[in-house]
Design an enzyme around this catalytic site. Structure first.
Site, mmCIF file in Angstrom:
data_model
loop_
_atom_site.group_PDB
_atom_site.id
_atom_site.type_symbol
_atom_site.label_atom_id
_atom_site.label_comp_id
_atom_site.label_asym_id
_atom_site.label_seq_id
_atom_site.Cartn_x
_atom_site.Cartn_y
_atom_site.Cartn_z
ATOM 1 N N GLY A 1 0.238 -1.385 -0.441
ATOM 2 C CA GLY A 1 -0.088 0.142 0.178
ATOM 3 C C GLY A 1 0.259 1.498 -0.273
ATOM 4 O O GLY A 1 0.581 2.378 -0.846
ATOM 5 N N GLU B 1 -6.348 4.472 2.522
ATOM 6 C CA GLU B 1 -6.695 2.963 2.989
ATOM 7 C C GLU B 1 -7.501 3.689 3.947
ATOM 8 O O GLU B 1 -7.968 4.358 4.453
ATOM 9 C CB GLU B 1 -5.444 2.427 3.824
ATOM 10 C CG GLU B 1 -4.933 2.721 2.517
ATOM 11 C CD GLU B 1 -3.239 1.129 2.613
ATOM 12 O OE1 GLU B 1 -2.494 0.688 1.837
ATOM 13 O OE2 GLU B 1 -2.394 1.805 3.378
ATOM 14 N N ASP C 1 12.551 -12.886 16.367
ATOM 15 C CA ASP C 1 13.335 -14.025 17.122
ATOM 16 C C ASP C 1 13.738 -12.571 17.875
ATOM 17 O O ASP C 1 14.040 -13.085 18.958
ATOM 18 C CB ASP C 1 14.304 -13.708 16.478
ATOM 19 C CG ASP C 1 14.032 -15.297 14.883
ATOM 20 O OD1 ASP C 1 13.297 -15.702 15.722
ATOM 21 O OD2 ASP C 1 14.934 -14.959 14.257
ATOM 22 N N HIS D 1 -5.246 -8.437 8.886
ATOM 23 C CA HIS D 1 -5.219 -8.084 7.836
ATOM 24 C C HIS D 1 -6.580 -9.151 6.676
ATOM 25 O O HIS D 1 -6.002 -9.736 6.688
ATOM 26 C CB HIS D 1 -3.771 -8.050 6.048
ATOM 27 C CG HIS D 1 -3.955 -7.506 5.030
ATOM 28 N ND1 HIS D 1 -4.971 -7.171 4.504
ATOM 29 C CD2 HIS D 1 -3.204 -5.931 4.948
ATOM 30 C CE1 HIS D 1 -4.963 -6.894 3.421
ATOM 31 N NE2 HIS D 1 -3.924 -5.602 4.030
ATOM 32 N N ARG E 1 -9.259 -1.840 10.218
ATOM 33 C CA ARG E 1 -8.709 -3.205 9.466
ATOM 34 C C ARG E 1 -9.680 -4.208 10.681
ATOM 35 O O ARG E 1 -10.161 -5.226 10.599
ATOM 36 C CB ARG E 1 -6.979 -3.741 9.722
ATOM 37 C CG ARG E 1 -6.989 -3.518 8.771
ATOM 38 C CD ARG E 1 -5.061 -3.867 8.389
ATOM 39 N NE ARG E 1 -4.741 -2.717 6.941
ATOM 40 C CZ ARG E 1 -3.440 -3.066 7.046
ATOM 41 N NH1 ARG E 1 -2.032 -3.002 7.970
ATOM 42 N NH2 ARG E 1 -3.107 -1.836 5.889
ATOM 43 N N HIS F 1 -0.673 -10.310 10.525
ATOM 44 C CA HIS F 1 -0.777 -9.535 8.933
ATOM 45 C C HIS F 1 0.492 -8.532 10.412
ATOM 46 O O HIS F 1 2.097 -8.333 9.677
ATOM 47 C CB HIS F 1 -1.129 -8.572 8.918
ATOM 48 C CG HIS F 1 -0.767 -7.753 7.627
ATOM 49 N ND1 HIS F 1 -0.122 -7.309 7.253
ATOM 50 C CD2 HIS F 1 -1.121 -6.395 7.899
ATOM 51 C CE1 HIS F 1 0.089 -6.539 6.011
ATOM 52 N NE2 HIS F 1 -0.368 -5.413 6.685
ATOM 53 N N ARG G 1 -3.059 -0.878 14.705
ATOM 54 C CA ARG G 1 -2.655 -0.138 14.059
ATOM 55 C C ARG G 1 -3.101 0.266 13.014
ATOM 56 O O ARG G 1 -3.940 -0.148 11.744
ATOM 57 C CB ARG G 1 -1.768 -0.569 13.019
ATOM 58 C CG ARG G 1 -0.019 0.216 11.977
ATOM 59 C CD ARG G 1 0.690 -0.590 11.353
ATOM 60 N NE ARG G 1 0.334 -1.701 11.250
ATOM 61 C CZ ARG G 1 1.058 -1.853 9.975
ATOM 62 N NH1 ARG G 1 0.615 -0.745 8.482
ATOM 63 N NH2 ARG G 1 -0.055 -3.293 8.901
#
Ligand code: FAD
Ligand code: SIN
Length: 520
Positions: free
Chosen positions: A41, A107, A213, A234, A280, A341, A376
């Protein structure tokens, strides 16, 4: 300085640090294999003051974050965006233009068009430019296929530290994957830029390197970890059985594509008045609800009403990927499902990217800066990576001293013998863990599912710890061990949160009332 990870956060830190000091970048795969490379995006930023303002971008971010953002951190990040995007342009990144100006896309959750992008392959374009500069930089050494295993703290020196804030980081132990040896990397300042955790879920948009990690290492070293329950799913990844997961950018919905169920009904307005462009978490839950209620395998993105030539011009890579599976996006509807996501939580850092361990910074997706809160806003993560790389590099350089270490650093103690007969268990355990997380710690959670997940995770933990202590290390074993820690951190944080909030939705708990994100 030592940087672990070669995505946008790691590479932009490296380029800035290398103006003043020598830098080593270690990365466990080839340089470009990162979440950054797959970003589609774009990058959010206020670039058109006639139609947008910092206040609007801040407000959209806070609304998506469901009351858990740090408002100062959000404000700082948003205000730096134009400068940071301009720096990328100066490095040579060609963002898409329209009429000679940056083409700004829209978006979910954004009140205006503000996404700077390079067609539908923003991450690839940015990563290519930065990687080339890093590889050619005389002050930067790149170590590909080097897997950071453990942070080198007093623990490895046999020194007991009474107070957690006194723990220091001296660098890392890393496995040179090709040589099969374990190297010690010493550094005055160590930066974790190790990215996300998508691989802990059976279905994810992330590449397989995203095994958390950095967070797992920092957790073992007793760093402060936060907000791990906030995993973003997502809403739209291509649903083609047996095919590799492929994201269908939210910008396509911003361009006018509709979400329909198998019967053709455009269902999003049944859930939220913002329809396809609701944040989202709402869109992913609506799809999950449709799939569960109807027993369908996918919902459908319908871009067929959009004018064909501009659709193909704006989304050439998506068109190409869909065509591989016989889908013409100008004529066919695209089957999609949600997938894990992005992680909003991670290693807790302050405004300069400093973790709770001395001389250890964390930037990018591996960090919890609290700019995302409980959810987010789309395209704010590349911006966050840029901003925290920038603020951290200034801080680290300002506090950089070239004195020698006054402690003796031991080499890694190679214990254990490999037991080849049992390596297959590693891949079995990884698949098992990923399925547990998908089934019980996914888009919709409950107290019972979380308890069940913890019981199964605990069993895997004991099996893998036992295996780890009696065999020599491999990247697969190291990743599995880290994934098990990440699963634990997500489950524990989810169990502790006795409310539904943003990305954490638990049917046994009320929705938080701090700041309603519905229809604002
Ligand atoms: P990454 O880019 O993931 O880099 C992490 C690096 O760390 C990798 O090089 C990895 O190999 C290395 N590493 C990890 N562990 C170790 C270890 N133990 N030892 C050595 N190296 C290690 N965000 C947006 O803002 N806009 C978008 O349009 C967008 N689209 C996206 C699309 C997809 C498909 C995906 C997956 C994500 C998208 N995101 C987007 C999110 C965004 O891409 C990431 O949050 C961001 O790129 C993270 O950057 P990073 O530098 O923190 O980590
Ligand atoms: C997308 O392109 O839909 C992903 C954007 C993001 O993750 O911010």
């Amino acid at each position: 300085m030592l940087i672990i990870g070669s995505g946008l956060a790691g590479l932009s830190f490296a380029l800035k640090a290398a103006e003043s000091v020598h830098v080593a970048v270690i990365t466990k795969n080839e340089l470009k294999e990162t979440n950054t490379w797959y970003a589609q995006g774009g990058i959010a930023g206020v670039m058109d003051l006639n139609h947008d303002s910092f206040e609007k971008h801040i407000q959209d971010t806070l609304v998506a974050g469901a009351g858990l953002c740090d408002a100062n951190a959000v404000s700082n990040m948003v205000k730096q965006a134009p400068k940071l995007i301009q720096e990328l342009i100066d490095y040579g990144v060609d963002f898409t233009l329209k009429g000679g100006q940056l083409d700004l896309a829209k978006e979910g959750g954004h009140s205006v068009n503000r996404i700077v992008h390079a067609a539908d392959a923003t991450g690839r374009v940015v990563e290519n430019v930065l990687a080339k500069r890093v590889k050619n930089h005389p002050n930067i050494d790149v170590f590909e296929y080097h897997f950071a295993m453990e942070l080198l703290t007093e623990h490895y020196l046999g020194i007991k530290v009474e107070h957690l804030p006194d723990i220091q980081c001296f660098g890392v132990y890393a496995l040179d994957i090709k040589a099969g040896t374990i190297e010690t990397f010493l550094a005055k300042k160590t930066v974790l830029a190790t990215g996300g955790i998508g691989e802990v879920y059976a279905h994810t948009t992330n590449p397989t390197v995203a095994t958390g990690d950095g967070i797992a290492m920092a957790y073992r070293a007793k760093a402060h970890i936060k907000h791990m329950e906030f995993v973003q799913f997502h809403p739209t990844t291509l649903q083609i059985p047996e095919a590799k997961s492929y994201l269908i950018t939210e910008a396509l919905r911003g361009f006018g594509a509709k979400l329909r169920n198998f019967s053709g009904h455009a269902f999003m307005k049944d859930y939220d008045s913002r329809g396809e462009l609701a944040p989202r978490d709402i869109v992913a839950r609506a799809i999950d609800d449709q799939l569960k209620k109807r027993g369908d395998k996918a919902v459908y993105l319908d871009a067929t009403e959009i004018e064909s030539s501009s659709l193909l011009e704006s989304f050439p890579n998506i068109a190409k990927e869909c065509a591989k599976h016989g889908l013409d996006i100008t004529k066919d509807i695209i089957p999609v499902v949600p997938a894990a996501h992005y992680l909003c939580g991670g290693i807790r850092v302050n405004e300069f990217g400093q973790s709770s361990i001395k001389h250890l910074y964390a930037i990018g997706e591996t960090a919890c800066t609290a700019v995302h809160g409980a959810n987010r806003l789309a395209s704010n993560s590349l911006l966050e990576a840029l901003h925290y790389a920038d603020t951290a590099v200034h801080h680290a350089l300002h506090h950089f001293t070239n004195t020698e270490f006054s402690v003796d650093i031991p080499v890694w103690d190679v214990e254990g013998t490999s037991n080849n007969k049992e390596w297959i268990l590693i891949s079995h355990n990884r698949e098992e863990l990923r399925q547990i997380m998908w089934d019980y710690v996914g888009i919709v959670r409950s107290d019972m599912r979380l308890k069940r997940a913890l019981r199964r995770q605990t069993l895997l933990y004991h099996e893998v710890e036992e295996f780890y202590h009696r065999t020599s290390v491999t990247p697969e074993l190291l990743e599995l061990r880290n994934l098990i820690s990440i699963a634990y951190l997500i489950i524990q944080a989810a169990m502790k949160r006795k409310e539904s909030c943003g990305l954490h939705f638990n049917i046994d708990h009320e929705t938080c009332s701090r700041l309603s994100i519905r229809d604002t």
